[in-house]
Design a protein around this motif. Structure first.
Motif, PDB file in Angstrom:
ATOM      1  N   MET A   1       0.844  -1.179   0.000  1.00 36.21           N
ATOM      2  CA  MET A   1       0.000   0.000   0.000  1.00 36.21           C
ATOM      3  C   MET A   1       0.888   1.240   0.000  1.00 36.21           C
ATOM      4  N   THR A   2       0.573   2.195  -0.831  1.00 37.84           N
ATOM      5  CA  THR A   2       1.369   3.404  -0.977  1.00 37.84           C
ATOM      6  C   THR A   2       0.780   4.520  -0.128  1.00 37.84           C
ATOM      7  N   VAL A   3       1.659   5.204   0.608  1.00 35.23           N
ATOM      8  CA  VAL A   3       1.238   6.348   1.408  1.00 35.23           C
ATOM      9  C   VAL A   3       1.364   7.593   0.543  1.00 35.23           C
ATOM     10  N   LEU A   4       0.238   8.275   0.319  1.00 36.22           N
ATOM     11  CA  LEU A   4       0.257   9.470  -0.521  1.00 36.22           C
ATOM     12  C   LEU A   4       0.699  10.702   0.250  1.00 36.22           C
ATOM     13  N   ALA A   5       0.269  10.813   1.480  1.00 41.42           N
ATOM     14  CA  ALA A   5       0.637  11.967   2.302  1.00 41.42           C
ATOM     15  C   ALA A   5       0.686  11.515   3.745  1.00 41.42           C
ATOM     16  N   GLU A   6       1.624  12.063   4.476  1.00 38.26           N
ATOM     17  CA  GLU A   6       1.748  11.716   5.880  1.00 38.26           C
ATOM     18  C   GLU A   6       1.852  12.999   6.688  1.00 38.26           C
ATOM     19  N   LEU A   7       1.105  13.048   7.749  1.00 39.51           N
ATOM     20  CA  LEU A   7       1.105  14.214   8.623  1.00 39.51           C
ATOM     21  C   LEU A   7       1.601  13.767   9.983  1.00 39.51           C
ATOM     22  N   THR A   8       2.688  14.368  10.419  1.00 36.55           N
ATOM     23  CA  THR A   8       3.247  13.996  11.713  1.00 36.55           C
ATOM     24  C   THR A   8       3.080  15.148  12.682  1.00 36.55           C
TER      25      THR A   8
END
Length: 78
Positions: free
Chosen positions: A1-8
């Motif tokens: 599964m590909t992560v399109l955007a990540e918010l940390t």
């Protein structure tokens, strides 16, 4: 599964930014209605000014409520 955007980090600032859009639009509508009413009947400006301040205060209360909730729901994840 590909992560399109990540918010940390804390996303409460993003939530408050989204929550501030509605009161911003509301304040614009309140002032636009007051200006339009005053332009149509200038003698009623003193009567409609009370409604201007009430509408502005209620719209800004929503923004302050969103700011308070941003601090309440802050998870503190770093």
């Amino acid at each position: 599964m590909t992560v399109l955007a990540e918010l940390t980090g804390s996303i409460s600032s993003v939530g408050y930014g989204l929550a501030a859009i509605g009161p911003g639009i509301g304040v614009g509508i309140v002032f636009a209605a007051y200006i339009q009413a005053t332009a149509r009947q200038p003698e009623s400006a003193s009567l409609t000014r009370a409604y201007l301040f009430m509408g502005f205060a209620l719209s800004e209360a929503l923004a302050l409520f969103g700011l308070a909730l941003a601090f309440v729901f802050n998870t503190g994840a770093a």
